[in-house]
Structures are given as structure tokens and as C-alpha cells.
Design a protein around this motif. Structure first.
Motif, PDB file in Angstrom:
ATOM      1  N   SER A 104      56.537  93.336   9.337  1.00 26.43           N
ATOM      2  CA  SER A 104      57.045  92.052   9.840  1.00 26.43           C
ATOM      3  C   SER A 104      56.198  91.476  10.965  1.00 26.43           C
ATOM      4  O   SER A 104      56.318  90.289  11.276  1.00 26.43           O
ATOM      5  CB  SER A 104      58.481  92.235  10.339  1.00 26.43           C
ATOM      6  N   GLY A 105      55.343  92.302  11.588  1.00 27.20           N
ATOM      7  CA  GLY A 105      54.568  91.827  12.726  1.00 27.20           C
ATOM      8  C   GLY A 105      53.086  91.765  12.449  1.00 27.20           C
ATOM      9  O   GLY A 105      52.605  92.104  11.365  1.00 27.20           O
ATOM     10  N   LYS A 106      52.383  91.289  13.458  1.00 26.69           N
ATOM     11  CA  LYS A 106      50.915  91.253  13.410  1.00 26.69           C
ATOM     12  C   LYS A 106      50.419  92.284  14.410  1.00 26.69           C
ATOM     13  O   LYS A 106      50.530  92.093  15.618  1.00 26.69           O
ATOM     14  CB  LYS A 106      50.424  89.844  13.764  1.00 26.69           C
ATOM     15  N   ALA A 107      49.900  93.387  13.879  1.00 26.16           N
ATOM     16  CA  ALA A 107      49.611  94.558  14.719  1.00 26.16           C
ATOM     17  C   ALA A 107      48.135  94.675  15.037  1.00 26.16           C
ATOM     18  O   ALA A 107      47.268  94.332  14.221  1.00 26.16           O
ATOM     19  CB  ALA A 107      50.103  95.837  14.029  1.00 26.16           C
ATOM     20  N   ILE A 108      47.871  95.173  16.216  1.00 26.76           N
ATOM     21  CA  ILE A 108      46.523  95.608  16.579  1.00 26.76           C
ATOM     22  C   ILE A 108      46.621  97.064  17.036  1.00 26.76           C
ATOM     23  O   ILE A 108      47.658  97.511  17.545  1.00 26.76           O
ATOM     24  CB  ILE A 108      45.895  94.738  17.690  1.00 26.76           C
ATOM     25  N   GLY A 109      45.560  97.814  16.824  1.00 28.35           N
ATOM     26  CA  GLY A 109      45.541  99.221  17.194  1.00 28.35           C
ATOM     27  C   GLY A 109      44.555  99.479  18.323  1.00 28.35           C
ATOM     28  O   GLY A 109      43.462  98.899  18.354  1.00 28.35           O
ATOM     29  N   ILE A 110      44.943 100.332  19.240  1.00 26.17           N
ATOM     30  CA  ILE A 110      44.077 100.724  20.354  1.00 26.17           C
ATOM     31  C   ILE A 110      43.804 102.213  20.230  1.00 26.17           C
ATOM     32  O   ILE A 110      44.717 103.037  20.292  1.00 26.17           O
ATOM     33  CB  ILE A 110      44.725 100.406  21.712  1.00 26.17           C
ATOM     34  N   GLY A 111      42.535 102.551  20.028  1.00 29.46           N
ATOM     35  CA  GLY A 111      42.136 103.937  19.828  1.00 29.46           C
ATOM     36  C   GLY A 111      41.991 104.690  21.129  1.00 29.46           C
ATOM     37  O   GLY A 111      42.389 104.213  22.204  1.00 29.46           O
ATOM     38  N   SER A 112      41.395 105.878  21.030  1.00 33.02           N
ATOM     39  CA  SER A 112      41.303 106.724  22.215  1.00 33.02           C
ATOM     40  C   SER A 112      40.085 107.636  22.148  1.00 33.02           C
ATOM     41  O   SER A 112      39.814 108.250  21.113  1.00 33.02           O
ATOM     42  CB  SER A 112      42.563 107.590  22.337  1.00 33.02           C
ATOM     43  N   PRO A 113      39.362 107.764  23.275  1.00 27.25           N
ATOM     44  CA  PRO A 113      38.223 108.698  23.308  1.00 27.25           C
ATOM     45  C   PRO A 113      38.639 110.158  23.451  1.00 27.25           C
ATOM     46  O   PRO A 113      37.792 111.036  23.426  1.00 27.25           O
ATOM     47  CB  PRO A 113      37.433 108.231  24.538  1.00 27.25           C
ATOM     48  N   ARG A 114      39.932 110.432  23.618  1.00 24.74           N
ATOM     49  CA  ARG A 114      40.387 111.822  23.633  1.00 24.74           C
ATOM     50  C   ARG A 114      41.116 112.198  22.345  1.00 24.74           C
ATOM     51  O   ARG A 114      41.653 113.296  22.222  1.00 24.74           O
ATOM     52  CB  ARG A 114      41.269 112.108  24.845  1.00 24.74           C
ATOM     53  N   ALA A 115      41.130 111.298  21.371  1.00 21.30           N
ATOM     54  CA  ALA A 115      41.721 111.587  20.068  1.00 21.30           C
ATOM     55  C   ALA A 115      40.605 111.848  19.064  1.00 21.30           C
ATOM     56  O   ALA A 115      39.457 111.434  19.247  1.00 21.30           O
ATOM     57  CB  ALA A 115      42.591 110.421  19.605  1.00 21.30           C
TER      58      ALA A 115
END
Length: 906
Positions: A307-318
Motif C-alpha cells: 500500500s505504500g511507497k517504500a525506500i530501503g536503507i542498508g547497513s555497513p554492518r549487515a
């Protein structure tokens, strides 16, 4: 190669080694104590005695210490000779005279080199019947326990601590027949590598105090091969678990990376896995509070993404897998690199230099062989500790070469080499604003403002290659230093230039690249090492994505209303006010993480992620070496790998980009197809269907005990062990008992070798690579056919601005990274977060007295910090501890302005 005869049998061995190494290399069990592959030989323990014969007609021979005898062609020796065997038996008897024989209560019991060697020599009964010599033990701080009565005087501890690691506060004290290894007075050991004493010591004198706090026998731990999360170097570790908690981290040998050792952050910073701040259950706020099922939560998150417009934020510890799964979940065009602006800029620059330039970035093993080192703007003892340990070995190369050529001393003859070398060091030059622990080894150090020091580095590149940008306005002293550095670089066979993110000034990295490229163009073989901020910073940069700051603009414009945040506390990445706005603008904030942190507290949806100990994944270190870490145990609750959450959500939401992916092998395959630069990752380790003799590889040793009793409070029947569908490892003690491929070795053990010394049995060459090669694959190599992209602009001279200071970060091995601070011993040694250091003349000019709270204004926001004077800071430069919990400014360097000054003392 040389031919030697051992008990009348001919063997071909490598020259340049000693006979003890040769015997161990051939699989011949010969007891020893004082020798160590990285420390060499001193002949202190007399335990490795053999019989040496003049020729085949000599029947008598003479007893000699094998660690002190070089390999010579046609030498004849006997290990099984009765006199040599009896001599070794007498020696172990002498060594055990004052030993307390307390194996039953010793932390090393069952994993002790002394026990192994005692059995190997056949020493069964003690002849000594009198009062034993005893000592008073010392409190050595939060990491190590001290039990001096177990000492056998092998001298390994001081040889590692003082000679190898450069420590100053541990020594040997002797009077008559009393020999004591400790500090002048009790107190925390100051070296960042002190934890290695627990593995270097062949007895139980130095043991892991953190293990003692939740002790279990070492054979009762489930173990798996892992990779350190503490910095960007990617040191190999073994994580041990019992009863659902991590009990200990030990070094996992990798000849190209960390060798036999670890820094204290990597060894002891694991308690975040056991932290009470762990997220164990999924939750939707405010409707649920940890009571929802995994299936229901996946359905709810899938609905929100539909239902939404999503953005993803990654990680340098993942892991790469988790970042890639998030990237595919939201779409590559909606994926943002979860690093601060400074971190991203420096990591992107490092990747460009290493990928496009013609100069190789060295492994830590190659770093140790450098014969000239130039460090630009980096305190590697605090930002990349094992790199600093490697540099300590590198400065010995030039005097060591002299000892070999003039005195003909073999490198393994440690005492003779150090006697010949004395205090001489090879060329080491350090240009940095702050003092560092390596300054004591340096040929020359220079401190100043980062731009001014970078100008000197650019001038060095111009001195080597005229096509580099010229730098004018240097003082006579600076010009002389430029001449010295350039001459030392050109005279070296294996020069090394080190720079990185530590100062926050990318001009250092550009100058380092120019210097190394200029040397390469002149036909030299230079090396270039660049540090990056976190364990997977370079891997995340290779994956690609948008800048974090642009995510705020997207939310402001209404182009997105849902944030999916992967294993990242955004308050460590950007100014608090920016992150507050970012989280407030999002209608849904979905956080997948393993720890409650300020970002997780603002989440509308929380999904519990597995730590490195509860997940499988791949990370890429600062040299571009991809390495796999493996799940140690199956956690309780709904915790699972971040990438598995994303696969389940995508399947439920009908997101086709992750269609058909079910396990680790699937996601690795999809990642290598989508991103060709990561193609080598697929060959990092055997796939999940790999078997040896039809069996999986057990994570538990065959001595593992009490498996049924572990869950006896729940069920008296032994439950079915969990199945691992992602790897060829099993969560049991059953499986293949031979030697697995090197990336899959969960622990080192060999018959008769229960301690860490058993590593010798797994190496193709003593001190060399593991059988089949060391774990990991390099994704970046020198671009030999590429055009050298010189950086053409040197920075302008630094000029202080009235009313402003240039704020720089100061990094600390204990405190600057997020995760290790959950270990009490590391937190206790971390610095104050609220102190800002300034030059005393600046304090006087602005009317600030040391010991008052000062208000600073940054981008319209006011911050309050405690001012302190520091004489080594240049005018116009201020310093602030970076990354420490409670630190208010995170994205440094930046220029800040005084707004007003209070008089409240602190």
C-alpha cells in the motif's frame, strides 16, 4: 629444498627453517613450548630435544634442541632415540615441579598445550614431594585472568607482548630461581592486543576472564567459522556457544589476514549477542508488543509495502546478502546506502582507487613484509588495530635484512636477531594531526592541520613523479621532509602507503594514491592500504545505492512514505535533527535489527534479526576480500537472518525480484547474477549440499557432553537437532570427523593436539596457508592495464576562521564502534563523549577556561560540550571523540561556530 633423515628415513623439506618446524611439517609429534610460528625460537624450554648425528656412521650423536638447529642438507636426526626421549621426559618433570596440577579447575583444562605435551612425553607421575613455590596473582583488568603458579617459564607471553606487539607494561621479573611474568603492579594491561596472551600461553597462566564469567569447558561449545565485526580488516574468528549464549571468541587462523592473533576489540566485543537489549520478538506499535507470530507479522509488513511507497536503507554492518535482499525488496532505484556522508564519500573514493588504480592493496600478511611505511592521517591502532600490529612487524624488515646478510642469522632465531637488530627500525613516516602509538617507531613524525599535512604528501608524489601536481609554499623543514620520504620510498623494495577515513579528510587518500601510482610508474612494486569505517563498508559500496542524505528529500517530496531500515542506528549516521525529521516524515518505519537503539525506538514495526552468531552471510574487508561467516547456533524466539525476513516478505507481497529464492545459496546466486563485480562470491565456500563421505560437518566436537541435559527442564527426551538448510554444517556432534575445507573448519583439533597449537596440523606449511588455501576471495585486484587517474588538486593551506573551529574525529579502539560497547570491559575503557579539545591559545583567545561547558552552533542547532586544552592540536582545530555513545556530533569533520559560552564547570 633439502633432504634430511629422521630415524633413518629420508624426507625432503624446505630450507631456511629449523628442525622442529620440519618435524611438525612432516606430521611427526615432537613436544615443544617456547617456540611459536610467529615468534620464532629462543631455546628456553628445552622440551624439543632430539639426537643429531654427524653422519650415517655416527651411532652416538648428541642431544640438541630442534628449534635451534637449522635444516641442512643430509642432516641426520632421531626423534625416537631413547636418550632424547628420556631427556624430554626429564624436562617435563622439571617444568612440572612447581605446577599446581590443578587441571580440574583450570580454565584451559582439556584445551591445554601443557597437557598435550605432558601426555606426549609420557610423564604420568610427579616425583616432587615437597612444598611448591607459589606466587601472588595480579588483577590485569577486565579481559585476562592471571594464575602465575601454573607458569613453566616458556617466555612466550613477554616475547609476544613486548617484542611482537610493542607493549610496555608486562615483563619478566626474576631473582634466583623465582621467575615472575606480570606487571610492576596490578592494573589493566595497556596493550590493545593483550587478549592474545590467553592463546599464546601454553598453560593456564593467562586465561580469558570474559569466558570465566559464564564458563563452560571448551569441548562443550558449539562453534562455527566466523569473521570479526569490529572493524574493516575482516579478521577470522571462531565463535563458541553454550546454552544459547556466545561464551568466547578465539582467533581463527588465516595466513593472509590475521594469522594467529586478534585485537582486544575483536576478541572481547561479542557481548552484544548476549545483551539484554536484544530484540527477540517482532512487534507492531502500538498494536502488539512481542506477541505476534512470524507468519502474521510477515503478512502485515507485506501489506504495508503493497500500500505504500517504500525506500530501503542498508547497513555497513549487515551482510551482503541482507543488503542485497533489501535492495531487491524495494528496488535498486529505492535503495540507500546507510552510511554518513563522510563514511560514504571516503568508502566510495577507496573503492574507486582500489578498483581503477594499478597498485595492489596488501593483505595483512603482505603488510608485514613491507620494508618502508608511510602513514597519512590515520591512527591505525584505533581504526584498524591489526594493521598496526602488522606495521610493527614491517618496521623490522630492513634491519632484519641486514642481520641476514651481514651476520647470516636466520629469521626464526629470534633472540639472535633481536640482539643483532637492537632498537633499529626500518623507515616509517607518520603525518597526522594527533599523536599515535606507532610514533615511537617512526623515523619522523609531523603533526599539523590535515590540509597542510596532505599538501606535504602531494609534494612527495610530485617529487617522485613530475607529472603529479606541484605544491608551493612549503617551509624549509617541510621540503626537507618531502625529500626524506621520497628517497625512502624510492629506495624500498616493498614500500607501503597507508591512509583512510580516520581523519575525515579525503585529501590524504588522494595523496596516498598519487604517491603509490607515481612509484608504480617508475617501475616499483608499491602497496596501498586504505581503511574504511566498518566490517562491510566496502561491500555495501560495491553493492551500490543512493546517498543517505537524499532519502530525506524523497520523503519531503512525498515520493515515499515507508522506510525499511536494515541493522542500522541512523542516529550514528547523521545529525539528530535530520534523523528526527526523516523518521517523522515516514508513515511507516520498519526496522530489522538485533538491538534496541534510538532508531528502533522510533519504529512502527520491529523484526528481530540474527547477529553474526545467528546468521550466515558474506562481508568484504578493506582489501576487497569477501569472506563468509556461519551461524553458530539457532536462537530462541522469532529471530532469523535479515535476508530471510526479506525473502518471506517479498514472497507474501508478490515482489517478483526475489521470486524462487529460499536459502543462502539462492540469494548468493541471485546477487552474483545481478551484480557481476561480486561474481567470485559464489565460490567462497562449498554450497549447502556439500558432503564429505556423505556426511555434514559437525559444529560440535566429538567430546561434546550434556546435550540432553541442556533442555532437561523442558523435556527429558532429547529433541531433534535443528536442520541447517543453508550450509553443509550440522548443529550436532555427529558428522564427518576428518578435515573439512578451510572455509568450513569450525574448530581446530587433532588427535593428541587439543589446544590451539593443533593449527599446525591444518597448514600446508607451518605458518603458511591452510590446506586448500586460506578462506576468502579477493574481489579487487590492481588494474594493470588501466590508465592512472592522478588526482590533480592539492588542498589549499589551512587558515583558521575567526570564531570558528574545524572539528575532527578522534577514534578509539574501545568505544568508537557501536556493537563492542555492549561488553562491560570495553565500555569501562571507553573515553568521555562530551569533551572537546582545543589548542590552549584558541581557548585563551575566545575567553574559554578549561573545565567549562561551551555551546557550539552547527547548521542552526546548538550543542553543549566540555572544553579541555590540548597542546598537540594546531590553532583552529578542535577534536571530539567519535562514535562514543552520547556523542552529539557524528558526521565529522565539519566547521562549527561558537554561539555563546557558559561558565558552569564540569
Amino acid at each position: 629444498m633439502a633432504t634430511i633423515y629422521i630415524d633413518n628415513k629420508a624426507y625432503t623439506v624446505k630450507e631456511g627453517r629449523n628442525l622442529l618446524e620440519a618435524c611438525l611439517q612432516l606430521g611427526i609429534n615432537l613436544p615443544y613450548f617456547c617456540w611459536h610460528p610467529s615468534l620464532g625460537s629462543v631455546g628456553a624450554c628445552r622440551q624439543c630435544a632430539i639426537k643429531v648425528f654427524r653422519d650415517e656412521d655416527d651411532k652416538k650423536g648428541r642431544i640438541m634442541m630442534s628449534c635451534m638447529e637449522p635444516v641442512r642438507d643430509n642432516v641426520r636426526i632421531s626423534v625416537s632415540d631413547s636418550e632424547a626421549t628420556a631427556f624430554r621426559g626429564h624436562v617435563i618433570g622439571w617444568l612440572m615441579t612447581n605446577h599446581p596440577h590443578d587441571c580440574a579447575v583450570c580454565d584451559e583444562g582439556g584445551s591445554c598445550h601443557l597437557q598435550d605435551m605432558t601426555v606426549m612425553t609420557g610423564h604420568n607421575y610427579r616425583d616432587y614431594r615437597f612444598t611448591k613455590r607459589t606466587y601472588r596473582n595480579q588483577d590485569l583488568g577486565p579481559f585476562l585472568n592471571h594464575e602465575m603458579n601454573r607458569c613453566i617459564q616458556c617466555y612466550r607471553c613477554v616475547r609476544f607482548y613486548k617484542d611482537y606487539a610493542g607493549g610496555k607494561d608486562l615483563d619478566v621479573f626474576a631473582a634466583n630461581n623465582h621467575v615472575y611474568f606480570g606487571r610492576q603492579q596490578p592494573g589493566k594491561l595497556e596493550s590493545e592486543f593483550s587478549g592474545n596472551l590467553a592463546e599464546v600461553c601454553p598453560t593456564g597462566v593467562f586465561t580469558d576472564k570474559t569466558l570465566k564469567s559464564h564458563y563452560t569447558r571448551k569441548w562443550d561449545m558449539t562453534s562455527a567459522p566466523s569473521v570479526c565485526q569490529g572493524c574493516s580488516l575482516g579478521c577470522n574468528t571462531i565463535a563458541g556457544e553454550r546454552y544459547g549464549t556466545i561464551r568466547q571468541i578465539t582467533s581463527r587462523y588465516n595466513g593472509e589476514v590475521n594469522g594467529y592473533f586478534l585485537c582486544d576489540r575483536g576478541r572481547y566485543g561479542y557481548e552484544f549477542v548476549n545483551s539484554p537489549q536484544r530484540i527477540h520478538h517482532p512487534a507492531i506499535r502500538p498494536h502488539t508488543n512481542g506477541t505476534a507470530s512470524v507468519e502474521w507479522m510477515v503478512e502485515q509488513v507485506a501489506n504495508k509495502l503493497r500500500s505504500g511507497k517504500a525506500i530501503g536503507i542498508g547497513s555497513p554492518r549487515a551482510s551482503l546478502e541482507s543488503n542485497f535482499a533489501l535492495r531487491q525488496l524495494v528496488g535498486a532505484e529505492h535503495f540507500y546506502i546507510g552510511m554518513s556522508d563522510m563514511e560514504h564519500d571516503h568508502t566510495a573514493l577507496a573503492l574507486k582507487i582500489l578498483r581503477d588504480g594499478p597498485v595492489r592493496t596488501p593483505s595483512l600478511h603482505e603488510t608485514e613484509k613491507a620494508d618502508m611505511v608511510l602513514i597519512l592521517g590515520e591512527d591505525i591502532t584505533n581504526t584498524a588495530p591489526m594493521l598496526a600490529l602488522a606495521v610493527r612487524q614491517a618496521v623490522r624488515q630492513e634491519p632484519l635484512k641486514d642481520a641476514k646478510q651481514t651476520a647470516h642469522i636466520a629469521e626464526w632465531q629470534d633472540a639472535a636477531v633481536r640482539e643483532a637488530v637492537q632498537d633499529r627500525n626500518g623507515p616509517l613516516f607518520i603525518l597526522h594531526t594527533f599523536p599515535t602509538k606507532l610514533d615511537e617507531l617512526a623515523t619522523k613524525t609531523l603533526r599539523g592541520a590535515p590540509d597542510n599535512l596532505a599538501r606535504i604528501a602531494f609534494a612527495v608524489s610530485h617529487k617522485i613523479g613530475a607529472e603529479m601536481p606541484a605544491v608551493s609554499g612549503l617551509t624549509a623543514e617541510e621540503a626537507l621532509l618531502v625529500e626524506q620520504i621520497a628517497q625512502a620510498l624510492e629506495a624500498a623494495d616493498r614500500p607501503l602507503v597507508i591512509a583512510g577515513y580516520g581523519s575525515g579528510n579525503d585529501a590524504y587518500m588522494k595523496a596516498a594514491a598519487n604517491i603509490s601510482w607515481a612509484l608504480h610508474k617508475k617501475g616499483k612494486q608499491p602497496m596501498l592500504s586504505l581503511t574504511v569505517p566498518e566490517c562491510n563498508s566496502l561491500g555495501l559500496e560495491m553493492l551500490g545505492g543512493h546517498r543517505l542524505d537524499s532519502a530525506l528529500a524523497v520523503l519531503r517530496n512525498g515520493d515515499a512514505d515507508t522506510l525499511v531500515i536494515l541493522e542500522n542506528d541512523l542516529y550514528r549516521r547523521a545529525d539528530k535533527h535530520i534523523v528526527d525529521e526523516l523518521l517523522q516524515l515516514a508513515k511507516e518505519v520498519i526496522v530489522v535489527d538485533h538491538l534496541y537503539n534510538p532508531t528502533a525506538e522510533k519504529a512502527t514495526v520491529i523484526l528481530p534479526a540474527g547477529t553474526f552468531a545467528e546468521a550466515d552471510g558474506t562481508i568484504v574487508n578493506n582489501e576487497g576480500r569477501a569472506q563468509r561467516y556461519y551461524q553458530v547456533f539457532v536462537p530462541k524466539g522469532e529471530i532469523q537472518e535479515s535476508w530471510r525476513w526479506f525473502l518471506q516478505i517479498a514472497a507474501k507481497a508478490g515482489i517478483h525480484r526475489l521470486n524462487g529464492l529460499d536459502n543462502l545459496d539462492d540469494i548468493v546466486w541471485a546477487m552474483t547474477v545481478a551484480i557481476p563485480s561480486l561474481a567470485r562470491i559464489e565460490a567462497l565456500a562449498p554450497s549447502a549440499d556439500f558432503r564429505m563421505a556423505g556426511q555434514k560437518i559437525p559444529r560440535e566436537p566429538h567430546r561434546y557432553s550434556g546435550r540432553t541435559a541442556i533442555l532437561a527442564d523442558e523435556n527429558v527426551s532429547e529433541p531433534k537437532p535443528p536442520d541447517d538448510v543453508d550450509t553443509p554444517l550440522s548443529f550436532t556432534m555427529e558428522g564427518f570427523r576428518g578435515e573439512p575445507p578451510s572455509p568450513l573448519i569450525p574448530f581446530f583439533w587433532s588427535p593428541g593436539w587439543n589446544s590451539v597449537q593443533s593449527i599446525n596440523k591444518f597448514q600446508a606449511e607451518i605458518g603458511g596457508a591452510l590446506h586448500g588455501g586460506d578462506p576468502g576471495k579477493r574481489l579487487l585486484e590492481a588494474h594493470v592495464n588501466g590508465r592512472i587517474p592522478f588526482f590533480t588538486e592539492a588542498p589549499e593551506p589551512f587558515v583558521p576562521m575567526p570564531g570558528h573551529v574545524h572539528l575532527m574525529p578522534v577514534y578509539h579502539i574501545f568505544g568508537s564502534d557501536e556493537l563492542s560497547m555492549f561488553t562491560s570491559g570495553i565500555a569501562a575503557n571507553s573515553p568521555e563523549p562530551f569533551v572537546i579539545w582545543l589548542n590552549p591559545e584558541d581557548l585563551h583567545q575566545w575567553g574559554i577556561s578549561p573545565g567549562v561547558w561551551v555551546n557550539f552552533e552547527v547548521d542552526g542547532h546548538t550543542y553543549t560540550l566540555a572544553a579541555e586544552a590540548n597542546n598537540w592540536l594546531p590553532r583552529g582545530i578542535a577534536a571530539l571523540n567519535a562514535g562514543v555513545p552520547g556523542a552529539q556530533l557524528v558526521d565529522m569533520p565539519q566547521c562549527i561556530r561558537f554561539s555563546r559560552i557558559t561558565t558552569e564547570t564540569f
